[in-house]
Every structure is written in structure tokens, then in C-alpha cells.
Design a protein around this motif. Structure first.
Motif, PDB file in Angstrom:
ATOM      1  N   VAL A 102       0.857  -1.185   0.000  1.00 36.73           N
ATOM      2  CA  VAL A 102       0.000   0.000   0.000  1.00 36.73           C
ATOM      3  C   VAL A 102       0.892   1.232   0.000  1.00 36.73           C
ATOM      4  O   VAL A 102       1.911   1.271   0.699  1.00 36.73           O
ATOM      5  N   ALA A 103       0.515   2.253  -0.796  1.00 34.59           N
ATOM      6  CA  ALA A 103       1.246   3.520  -0.817  1.00 34.59           C
ATOM      7  C   ALA A 103       0.338   4.608  -0.275  1.00 34.59           C
ATOM      8  O   ALA A 103      -0.314   5.337  -1.037  1.00 34.59           O
ATOM      9  N   PRO A 104       0.255   4.772   1.060  1.00 37.14           N
ATOM     10  CA  PRO A 104      -0.663   5.756   1.644  1.00 37.14           C
ATOM     11  C   PRO A 104      -0.222   7.182   1.349  1.00 37.14           C
ATOM     12  O   PRO A 104       0.975   7.476   1.269  1.00 37.14           O
ATOM     13  N   GLY A 105      -1.205   8.056   1.195  1.00 33.80           N
ATOM     14  CA  GLY A 105      -0.911   9.462   0.936  1.00 33.80           C
ATOM     15  C   GLY A 105      -1.319  10.380   2.060  1.00 33.80           C
ATOM     16  O   GLY A 105      -1.223  11.604   1.928  1.00 33.80           O
ATOM     17  N   SER A 106      -1.769   9.807   3.177  1.00 32.64           N
ATOM     18  CA  SER A 106      -2.210  10.623   4.304  1.00 32.64           C
ATOM     19  C   SER A 106      -2.169   9.782   5.571  1.00 32.64           C
ATOM     20  O   SER A 106      -2.083   8.543   5.513  1.00 32.64           O
ATOM     21  N   THR A 107      -2.253  10.464   6.711  1.00 24.50           N
ATOM     22  CA  THR A 107      -2.313   9.753   7.981  1.00 24.50           C
ATOM     23  C   THR A 107      -3.535   8.851   8.028  1.00 24.50           C
ATOM     24  O   THR A 107      -3.472   7.726   8.538  1.00 24.50           O
ATOM     25  N   GLY A 108      -4.653   9.332   7.489  1.00 25.40           N
ATOM     26  CA  GLY A 108      -5.870   8.523   7.478  1.00 25.40           C
ATOM     27  C   GLY A 108      -5.699   7.233   6.704  1.00 25.40           C
ATOM     28  O   GLY A 108      -6.188   6.173   7.119  1.00 25.40           O
ATOM     29  N   GLU A 109      -4.985   7.293   5.595  1.00 22.70           N
ATOM     30  CA  GLU A 109      -4.757   6.083   4.805  1.00 22.70           C
ATOM     31  C   GLU A 109      -3.795   5.131   5.503  1.00 22.70           C
ATOM     32  O   GLU A 109      -3.908   3.909   5.373  1.00 22.70           O
ATOM     33  N   VAL A 110      -2.837   5.684   6.246  1.00 23.69           N
ATOM     34  CA  VAL A 110      -1.967   4.828   7.065  1.00 23.69           C
ATOM     35  C   VAL A 110      -2.802   4.122   8.118  1.00 23.69           C
ATOM     36  O   VAL A 110      -2.678   2.905   8.334  1.00 23.69           O
ATOM     37  N   ARG A 111      -3.666   4.885   8.777  1.00 20.59           N
ATOM     38  CA  ARG A 111      -4.516   4.293   9.811  1.00 20.59           C
ATOM     39  C   ARG A 111      -5.381   3.186   9.221  1.00 20.59           C
ATOM     40  O   ARG A 111      -5.507   2.102   9.812  1.00 20.59           O
ATOM     41  N   ASP A 112      -5.972   3.422   8.061  1.00 19.57           N
ATOM     42  CA  ASP A 112      -6.826   2.406   7.435  1.00 19.57           C
ATOM     43  C   ASP A 112      -6.033   1.125   7.166  1.00 19.57           C
ATOM     44  O   ASP A 112      -6.541   0.012   7.357  1.00 19.57           O
ATOM     45  N   THR A 162       8.423   0.720   4.968  1.00 18.91           N
ATOM     46  CA  THR A 162       9.822   0.735   4.590  1.00 18.91           C
ATOM     47  C   THR A 162      10.272   2.157   4.318  1.00 18.91           C
ATOM     48  O   THR A 162       9.460   3.046   4.082  1.00 18.91           O
ATOM     49  N   GLY A 163      11.586   2.359   4.353  1.00 21.33           N
ATOM     50  CA  GLY A 163      12.140   3.644   3.937  1.00 21.33           C
ATOM     51  C   GLY A 163      12.888   3.445   2.632  1.00 21.33           C
ATOM     52  O   GLY A 163      12.339   2.936   1.661  1.00 21.33           O
ATOM     53  N   THR A 164      14.154   3.807   2.615  1.00 26.03           N
ATOM     54  CA  THR A 164      14.964   3.610   1.416  1.00 26.03           C
ATOM     55  C   THR A 164      15.814   2.355   1.518  1.00 26.03           C
ATOM     56  O   THR A 164      16.642   2.096   0.649  1.00 26.03           O
ATOM     57  N   LEU A 184       3.942  -0.873   3.703  1.00 26.62           N
ATOM     58  CA  LEU A 184       3.580   0.488   3.361  1.00 26.62           C
ATOM     59  C   LEU A 184       4.776   1.175   2.719  1.00 26.62           C
ATOM     60  O   LEU A 184       5.873   1.164   3.272  1.00 26.62           O
ATOM     61  N   VAL A 185       4.552   1.761   1.563  1.00 24.32           N
ATOM     62  CA  VAL A 185       5.593   2.489   0.829  1.00 24.32           C
ATOM     63  C   VAL A 185       5.340   3.978   1.048  1.00 24.32           C
ATOM     64  O   VAL A 185       4.249   4.471   0.735  1.00 24.32           O
ATOM     65  N   PRO A 186       6.312   4.743   1.556  1.00 26.83           N
ATOM     66  CA  PRO A 186       6.050   6.124   1.982  1.00 26.83           C
ATOM     67  C   PRO A 186       6.286   7.187   0.913  1.00 26.83           C
ATOM     68  O   PRO A 186       6.431   8.362   1.246  1.00 26.83           O
ATOM     69  N   ASP A 187       6.313   6.800  -0.364  1.00 29.03           N
ATOM     70  CA  ASP A 187       6.676   7.759  -1.407  1.00 29.03           C
ATOM     71  C   ASP A 187       5.723   8.954  -1.499  1.00 29.03           C
ATOM     72  O   ASP A 187       6.101  10.022  -1.997  1.00 29.03           O
ATOM     73  N   ARG A 188       4.487   8.808  -1.036  1.00 28.90           N
ATOM     74  CA  ARG A 188       3.511   9.905  -1.096  1.00 28.90           C
ATOM     75  C   ARG A 188       3.457  10.693   0.216  1.00 28.90           C
ATOM     76  O   ARG A 188       2.649  11.608   0.353  1.00 28.90           O
ATOM     77  N   LEU A 189       4.310  10.333   1.161  1.00 26.82           N
ATOM     78  CA  LEU A 189       4.349  11.036   2.448  1.00 26.82           C
ATOM     79  C   LEU A 189       5.641  11.824   2.542  1.00 26.82           C
ATOM     80  O   LEU A 189       6.521  11.551   3.368  1.00 26.82           O
ATOM     81  N   ARG A 190       5.782  12.825   1.683  1.00 28.17           N
ATOM     82  CA  ARG A 190       7.017  13.588   1.604  1.00 28.17           C
ATOM     83  C   ARG A 190       6.735  15.084   1.624  1.00 28.17           C
ATOM     84  O   ARG A 190       5.702  15.533   1.128  1.00 28.17           O
ATOM     85  N   GLY A 191       7.689  15.818   2.193  1.00 29.62           N
ATOM     86  CA  GLY A 191       7.634  17.271   2.143  1.00 29.62           C
ATOM     87  C   GLY A 191       7.485  17.927   3.505  1.00 29.62           C
ATOM     88  O   GLY A 191       7.027  17.306   4.469  1.00 29.62           O
ATOM     89  N   MET A 217      11.140  27.671  16.568  1.00 27.83           N
ATOM     90  CA  MET A 217      12.277  27.129  15.811  1.00 27.83           C
ATOM     91  C   MET A 217      12.133  25.617  15.633  1.00 27.83           C
ATOM     92  O   MET A 217      12.989  24.805  16.009  1.00 27.83           O
ATOM     93  N   THR A 218      10.994  25.249  15.041  1.00 25.97           N
ATOM     94  CA  THR A 218      10.741  23.855  14.691  1.00 25.97           C
ATOM     95  C   THR A 218      10.230  23.776  13.263  1.00 25.97           C
ATOM     96  O   THR A 218       9.627  24.722  12.749  1.00 25.97           O
ATOM     97  N   VAL A 219      10.467  22.633  12.651  1.00 23.26           N
ATOM     98  CA  VAL A 219       9.965  22.346  11.304  1.00 23.26           C
ATOM     99  C   VAL A 219       9.366  20.945  11.318  1.00 23.26           C
ATOM    100  O   VAL A 219       9.993  20.006  11.842  1.00 23.26           O
ATOM    101  N   THR A 220       8.188  20.812  10.748  1.00 21.43           N
ATOM    102  CA  THR A 220       7.511  19.520  10.684  1.00 21.43           C
ATOM    103  C   THR A 220       7.497  19.037   9.238  1.00 21.43           C
ATOM    104  O   THR A 220       7.163  19.797   8.320  1.00 21.43           O
ATOM    105  N   ALA A 221       7.869  17.766   9.046  1.00 23.74           N
ATOM    106  CA  ALA A 221       7.891  17.172   7.717  1.00 23.74           C
ATOM    107  C   ALA A 221       7.242  15.798   7.769  1.00 23.74           C
ATOM    108  O   ALA A 221       7.208  15.141   8.822  1.00 23.74           O
ATOM    109  N   LEU A 222       6.728  15.356   6.635  1.00 20.45           N
ATOM    110  CA  LEU A 222       6.137  14.031   6.557  1.00 20.45           C
ATOM    111  C   LEU A 222       7.215  12.961   6.677  1.00 20.45           C
ATOM    112  O   LEU A 222       8.362  13.157   6.277  1.00 20.45           O
ATOM    113  N   ALA A 223       6.821  11.813   7.206  1.00 20.95           N
ATOM    114  CA  ALA A 223       7.788  10.800   7.618  1.00 20.95           C
ATOM    115  C   ALA A 223       8.558  10.165   6.474  1.00 20.95           C
ATOM    116  O   ALA A 223       9.661   9.661   6.671  1.00 20.95           O
ATOM    117  N   GLY A 224       7.999  10.170   5.262  1.00 25.48           N
ATOM    118  CA  GLY A 224       8.689   9.563   4.131  1.00 25.48           C
ATOM    119  C   GLY A 224       9.642  10.495   3.419  1.00 25.48           C
ATOM    120  O   GLY A 224      10.244  10.113   2.404  1.00 25.48           O
TER     121      GLY A 224
END
Length: 440
Positions: free
Chosen positions: A25-35, A50-52, A67-74, A83-90
Motif C-alpha cells: 500500500v502507498a498511503p498518501g495521508s495519515t488517514g490512509e496509514v490508519r486504514d 519501509t524507507g529507502t 507500506l511504501v512512503p513515497d507519497r508522504l514527503r515534504g 524554531m521547529t519544522v515539521t515534515a512528513l515521515a517519508g
């Protein structure tokens, strides 16, 4: 480096670990990961993201759903007040570094490889050397994960702080990370000074070098008395005022010598093992002294195109140099032919239960062989020395440890197991590696 999945087949970067997933599965959101997690739990499957594939172990190997995290980027948010930055896990680390540079920001520290996803790098305890915090995980201010029961849980200083405390190095055992929040700093400039030294000179100077520089990295070339020493020091220069390595010089040192030529020498050594000591002499003398300055990720990170196998241990810094000397004695008493240098780094203590630097200043000793060389005799013998010194293996690198003998070297091992029981009581995130290092 791309996500190491072809169809439903997964294989890591070094080629040592592979698996076949039942479902991808290649989830594109937290909701899709949860599903995906809820579906796996209801069907009795396990699930891994998985990561890389840059871990040398099978820590990310799937047994059920992958789960492939290619759509969870940025990058998703920047808080300049905190002084914090939040990024998606993939998000790969190199993409985060570039995005931070464009924002005039930087991480405090990092390792020398930036291909890993943020989730994979933090979950396995990826680290650099020196500084106030060496590990990426020690720079986390918050995270979001999906637990084994399907709960979406946010952890930071304001809520679920106990989860944040433990899950910063979670081994993929506590949940599927969906986003991570890092503490960042204004973009700064590092001056790097690289110079060859003799073994005796480098070890005699080690403690002074570490005290004088912000970050120190050493490489010993087995079968020689040669070491390469790199010191990184913060400067007062503003970004834009740095003096980076010239394009030709950078290509020569970092690409041609460190990858093309070194890769060729390794291949020769694989075919003619008796030539390895001479090759090590050549490699140890090929790199020359140089000084340059640049923004952090361009100093910390180096290209790595020669595929290898690696074992790395953290030992108490107080005994680190003696352990290194004993490792050299073991190597020189053997008939092995070691074509890769041994890397030496230091790290300040942190407060993460399963960080390899948890509760103690540490020295990291890393051992490598080419991808096609049997690592077992070398790594096994050196591992005995490292274990005897109270060493802790890097979670993403080769080792033979089990839960039974890991628990005594971590003061808070039971705290981690208790958090695992709370967040993943049905072991939805389990695989063979986690059963070995954490127990059932």
C-alpha cells in the motif's frame, strides 16, 4: 536512492535482506496509514513501512502488509517562534536539508549519508559526531504516529510527552510514523579541515581535537598506520560568505577518489585479497589535506556509491580509544584483508531509552566490508571486543545481539517494552528482527 520495492518484493540497499509482502500500500495521508493498520490488524497481518532500505539489517522487512512512503514527503509547517519544522515521515533527509537551507534553517547535526527517510533515520538512531546532539532523534520536538490499535497519536512537550520520550528511537515497534517535528537553528557555516595523520598522532591528539572542534570524524585504514581526520568548526561567517571546496577539487576528492577509484580498488581487492594491504596503503595516502567552508549539510554529507556491509557499535567514550586499539590488535592478529577504513566518531549522552548514546557519552566504532565479501569472521571477532566493553549495536547495522543480552546494557530497556505493550499490544508491527532484539 529510491524506495527498494519492486512489485511486492522488498530488498535493502546492501542486498543482505529481502522479503515478499502479502500486500503493498502507498498511503498518501495519515488517514490512509490508519486504514492500512486497522485492516492489517483485523486480518491478522503484520504491517511495516519501509524507507529507502539503507539499514543493513532486516529491521524494516515486511511479513504481511508493506507500506511504501513515497507519497508522504515534504515540509508541512515551519514555526519560527519555536524554531521547529515539521515534515512528513517519508521525506528523505537530503530533501529536508535542501528545504531547510532555502528557509535559512538547518538541523544541528546529522550523519554523512542523507538518503534515508526521516522515519527510518530516527527510528534506527542515525547519528553524526560531536555537537550538542549527535543523533537525529535527539533533535525531535514532536512526532505523529499510528499505533497498533489504529489510534492516531500526537506526541510533543504538551501532549503524550511520555510517548515522545520513548518513541524518538522506536525501531518501528511502537507505531507507523507519519510526521516528525525537528528543532532547527538559523542556517550557519561550518569550516571543515581534513588532514592525514599517523595512527599514534591521531590517537594522542584525539581528546584535544574533540575539545577544540565541534565535530570530529576519524578513519583508520587497516594494514596501515594511516588515518584521515576531519574536524568541523562553526564559524562567524554568514551563509553566502563561505568558501566551499572548488567544483574540481570536490569532484576529485569526494567523487572520483572516494567512489570511483576506491570502488575500483575494492573490486581488485575482492579478486586478489593479498593485494588489499597495498591497496590500503594507496587509499590512505591518496587523500590530501584540505580546508573549506559551507552550510552544514554540504559539509556533513558525502556521496556513498560503493555498496558495503557495516557493523557499528557505541562504547563508553571513557574506554573508546582502548577498545579501538584492541580491535586493531584483533585485526592484525588475523589473516583478514580489510579494504574499508574503520570510522571513529564521538557523541554526547542523550536521554532516549533505546538510543545507543542513552545516558552516556559514547564513541562509535564502525567496521565495513565490500558488499560481496563475507563479513562474518571479521564482524564476529570484533563484536566480541565491543560487547565486552559494554557496547551497544547500531539498530540499523549488522550485529548478532538478542533481547536477552541487550537488556543489561540499556538502563531503560523495560520502559521501552512497556511502551510497546501499550501502543502495540497485538504486535501488529512485529517482524523477525524485532522479535530477536525485543522479544515476543
Amino acid at each position: 536512492m529510491t524506495t527498494p520495492v519492486r512489485g511486492n518484493q522488498w530488498r535493502n540497499w546492501s542486498g543482505l535482506a529481502g522479503a515478499r509482502a502479502e500486500r503493498v500500500v502507498a498511503p498518501g495521508s495519515t488517514g490512509e496509514v490508519r486504514d492500512a493498520v486497522v485492516s492489517a490488524r483485523e486480518s491478522g497481518r503484520t504491517v511495516k513501512m519501509t524507507g529507502t532500505g539503507h539499514s543493513f539489517t532486516d529491521i524494516a522487512a515486511p511479513e504481511g502488509t508493506l507500506l511504501v512512503p513515497d507519497r508522504l514527503r515534504g515540509v508541512v509547517s515551519v514555526d519560527r517562534a519555536a524554531m521547529t519544522v515539521t515534515a512528513l515521515a517519508g521525506t528523505p533527509l537530503h530533501q529536508l536539508n535542501l528545504a531547510l537551507e532555502q528557509l535559512g534553517l538547518s538541523l544541528h547535526n546529522m550523519g554523512d549519508i542523507a538518503e534515508q527517510t526521516l522515519a527510518g533515520a530516527t527510528s534506527t538512531g542515525t547519528h553524526g559526531t560531536g555537537g550538542i546532539a549527535a543523533g537525529l532523534s535527539a533533535q525531535l520536538a514532536g512526532l505523529e504516529l499510528v499505533t497498533g490499535t489504529g489510534e492516531v497519536l500526537r506526541a510533543d512537550d504538551q501532549e503524550n510527552r511520555d510517548v515522545l520520550e520513548v518513541a524518538r528511537v522506536g525501531l518501528g515497534a511502537l507505531g507507523i510514523l507519519t510526521s516528525l517535528t525537528f528543532r532547527v537553528e538559523p542556517l550557519f557555516v561550518l569550516e571543515a579541515h581534513e588532514e592525514p595523520m599517523s595512527w599514534d598522532s591521531a590517537l594522542a591528539a584525539h581528546d584535544d581535537l574533540v575539545a577544540e572542534a565541534h565535530h570530529v570524524d576519524m578513519y583508520w585504514f587497516p594494514h596501515t598506520d594511516r588515518m584521515m581526520v576531519k574536524q568541523n568548526v562553526r564559524t562567524d561567517l554568514e551563509p553566502g560568505e563561505q568558501s566551499p571546496a572548488g567544483r574540481l577539487a570536490s569532484w576529485w576528492e569526494d567523487d572520483f577518489l572516494s567512489n570511483a577509484v576506491f570502488g575500483g580498488l575494492v573490486r581488485v581487492g575482492n579478486r586478489v585479497p593479498r593485494a588489499v594491504p597495498l591497496i590500503s596503503q594507496v587509499a590512505g595516502r591518496a587523500l590530501s589535506e584540505r580546508t573549506y567552508s559551507d552550510v552544514p549539510h554540504r559539509v556533513f554529507v558525502s556521496p556513498r556509491r560503493v555498496v558495503f556491509r557495516e557493523m557499528e557499535y557505541a562504547v563508553p567514550r571513557a574506554v573508546g580509544l582502548e577498545v579501538l586499539r584492541e580491535c586493531r590488535r584483533v585485526i592484525e592478529a588475523s589473516d583478514w584483508r580489510i579494504s574499508f577504513p574503520v570510522e571513529v566518531r564521538t557523541a554526547p549522552a542523550d536521554d532516549i531509552p533505546l538510543s545507543t548514546a542513552s545516558g552516556r557519552d559514547s564513541m562509535y566504532l564502525a567496521f565495513h566490508v565490500p558488499r560481496d565479501v563475507d563479513h562474518t569472521p571479521y564482524f564476529s571477532a570484533v563484536e566480541e571486543v565491543l560487547r565486552a566493553a559494554g557496547g551497544r549495536p547500531h539498530w540499523g547495522k549488522l550485529h548478532t545481539r538478542t533481547a536477552e543480552d541487550l537488556a543489561p546494557v540499556y538502563d531503560r530497556f523495560e520502559d521501552f517494552l512497556a511502551m510497546r505493550e501499550r501502543l502495540d499490544p497485538d504486535r501488529v508491527f512485529a517482524n523477525a528482527y524485532l522479535r530477536r532484539v525485543l522479544g515476543s
